[in-house]
Enzyme design. Structure first.
Site, short mmCIF file in Angstrom:
data_model
loop_
_atom_site.label_atom_id
_atom_site.label_comp_id
_atom_site.label_asym_id
_atom_site.label_seq_id
_atom_site.Cartn_x
_atom_site.Cartn_y
_atom_site.Cartn_z
N LYS A 86 0.84 -1.20 0.00
CA LYS A 86 0.00 0.00 0.00
C LYS A 86 0.88 1.25 0.00
O LYS A 86 2.09 1.17 0.19
CB LYS A 86 -0.91 0.00 1.24
CG LYS A 86 -0.15 0.02 2.56
CD LYS A 86 -1.10 0.00 3.73
CE LYS A 86 -0.32 0.05 5.06
NZ LYS A 86 -1.21 0.17 6.23
N TYR A 90 12.37 31.96 2.20
CA TYR A 90 11.21 32.68 2.71
C TYR A 90 11.29 32.90 4.22
O TYR A 90 11.74 32.03 4.97
CB TYR A 90 9.93 31.91 2.40
CG TYR A 90 9.57 31.85 0.94
CD1 TYR A 90 9.35 33.01 0.21
CD2 TYR A 90 9.42 30.63 0.30
CE1 TYR A 90 9.00 32.96 -1.13
CE2 TYR A 90 9.07 30.56 -1.04
CZ TYR A 90 8.87 31.73 -1.75
OH TYR A 90 8.52 31.67 -3.08
N MET A 110 8.45 24.98 -1.84
CA MET A 110 7.65 23.99 -2.54
C MET A 110 8.48 23.16 -3.51
O MET A 110 8.35 21.94 -3.58
CB MET A 110 6.51 24.68 -3.30
CG MET A 110 5.55 23.71 -3.96
SD MET A 110 4.22 24.55 -4.87
CE MET A 110 3.30 25.30 -3.53
#
Length: 375
Positions: free
Chosen positions: A36, A269, A317
């Site tokens: 899984k 950031y 990101m």
């Protein structure tokens, strides 16, 4: 390598780990390997084919979608769906000849009807909640539930299953033993009431390693197949008993840019890293979209040219920044290791888990599925 980010999976490591587990539990036990969550990040299709080729008896998945993926890829071995199956997907279960954990009466009734229409019987494993408080029938309801299932002509009760909550830390205060006793009592009660020859499905990797499978005739193995332990307790047990599991997965990227910045420069950031002196940094084209935890910022490190490069500033990101001030001759497109070995050093999922206050399962399973994997 032409990719910006890629994963390498060692087939020999997976085979070694599986064979170690087979040796521990013996030949007469069904080994159901959990594939899984994209085989814990390793790639469900390739890993499943590899495991079947090397003797896996069953494959265990979370969803009908995963079962369908395996069948469409030519996997013919028994597949056990362990997660929640919606009623709209029960026809798929029958068509795929998959097994499911069953704990809900209305689902059982619908599954039986669908199976009968197709002139089949659906194999089910009654899921008993012996203490984890997740999916499952409570112990005092299992017998009546099973008796109702016996009346359904489209259902075949193949097994009884449970999940243990605390069998891998060595300090559960007896909770594991209580769960185990409850589960064995359930199995014995079913047997005494004419529901016989069931597959007893409770052991996981930790139980298999520490207890040899507890005498059950089917064992679900997961994290150990991929080279990791579920706890330090299990890890120490393996070390003491000379059981060696080898991490199979490496995560890599390339340097995108190298430059020098001056003292007082903001990095990434939020400016939560300000350079205290002139330093050389490398920008890497990888970030939390790819599955890396933002807590690695100012905390973790990568390997470049066989040396550690600290992650500085926030993980973005699609990018992160590392300090390469002490590493000579770093250039764009140099290989970077985020998980795995380079030179004499290694970063494991365990290392990252400690740095980000999580577990190795999450580090591996959250790796973006679309990252190219090489075997």
């Amino acid at each position: 390598m032409k990719d910006l980010i890629w994963i390498e999976v060692s087939k020999s490591a997976v085979i070694n780990n599986f064979k170690q587990l087979r040796k521990i539990v013996g030949k007469g036990v069904v080994l159901s390997v959990a594939v899984k969550a994209n085989a814990y990040g390793h790639g469900i299709k390739e890993i499943s084919k590899l495991l079947v080729k090397n003797g896996a008896d069953w494959l265990a998945v979370n969803s009908t979608e995963e079962a369908e993926t395996l069948r469409n890829d030519g996997i013919k071995k028994p597949i056990l769906i362990m997660g929640f199956v919606q009623k709209k997907d029960l026809a798929k279960v029958v068509n795929l000849s998959a097994r499911i954990f069953l704990y809900d009466m209305s689902t059982a009734e619908e599954l039986s009807k669908i199976a009968l229409k197709k002139d089949k019987k659906a194999n089910v494993h009654i899921k008993a909640d012996t203490g984890l408080s997740r999916l499952g029938v409570l112990p005092y309801d299992v017998l009546s539930f099973a008796n109702e299932l016996k009346k359904m002509k489209g259902i075949h009760i193949e097994g009884i299953a449970t999940h243990f909550a605390t069998n891998d830390d060595g300090k559960d205060g007896g909770f594991f033993k209580a769960q185990l006793e409850t589960f064995r009592n359930i199995a014995n009660t079913l047997n005494k009431n004419g529901i016989k020859n069931l597959m007893i499905n409770g052991s996981n990797s930790a139980a298999a390693v520490i207890c040899g499978g507890l005498g059950f005739n089917i064992i679900r193995i997961g994290i150990a197949v991929y080279g990791y332990h579920s706890s330090e307790y299990v890890k120490n047990h393996c070390k003491k008993n000379k059981i060696k599991f080898i991490p199979a997965l490496s995560l890599k990227t390339k340097v995108a840019q190298v430059k020098e910045i001056g003292k007082g420069s903001c990095v990434s950031y939020g400016c939560n890293f300000i350079s205290k002196k002139k330093m050389k940094i490398a920008i890497l084209p990888v970030g939390y979209y790819d599955g890396l935890d933002r807590k690695l910022g100012n905390n973790g490190y990568v390997l470049i040219k066989g040396e550690k490069a600290k992650i500085v500033g926030r993980v973005c990101m699609n990018m992160m920044v590392v300090d390469v001030s002490g590493i000579a001759d770093v250039s764009p497109e140099d290989e970077v290791v985020l998980i795995g070995k380079q030179g004499g050093l290694e970063i494991t999922a365990d290392d990252i888990a400690k740095q980000t206050d999580t577990i190795n399962y999450e580090v591996l399973a959250r790796l973006r599925e679309s990252i190219k994997r090489y075997y």
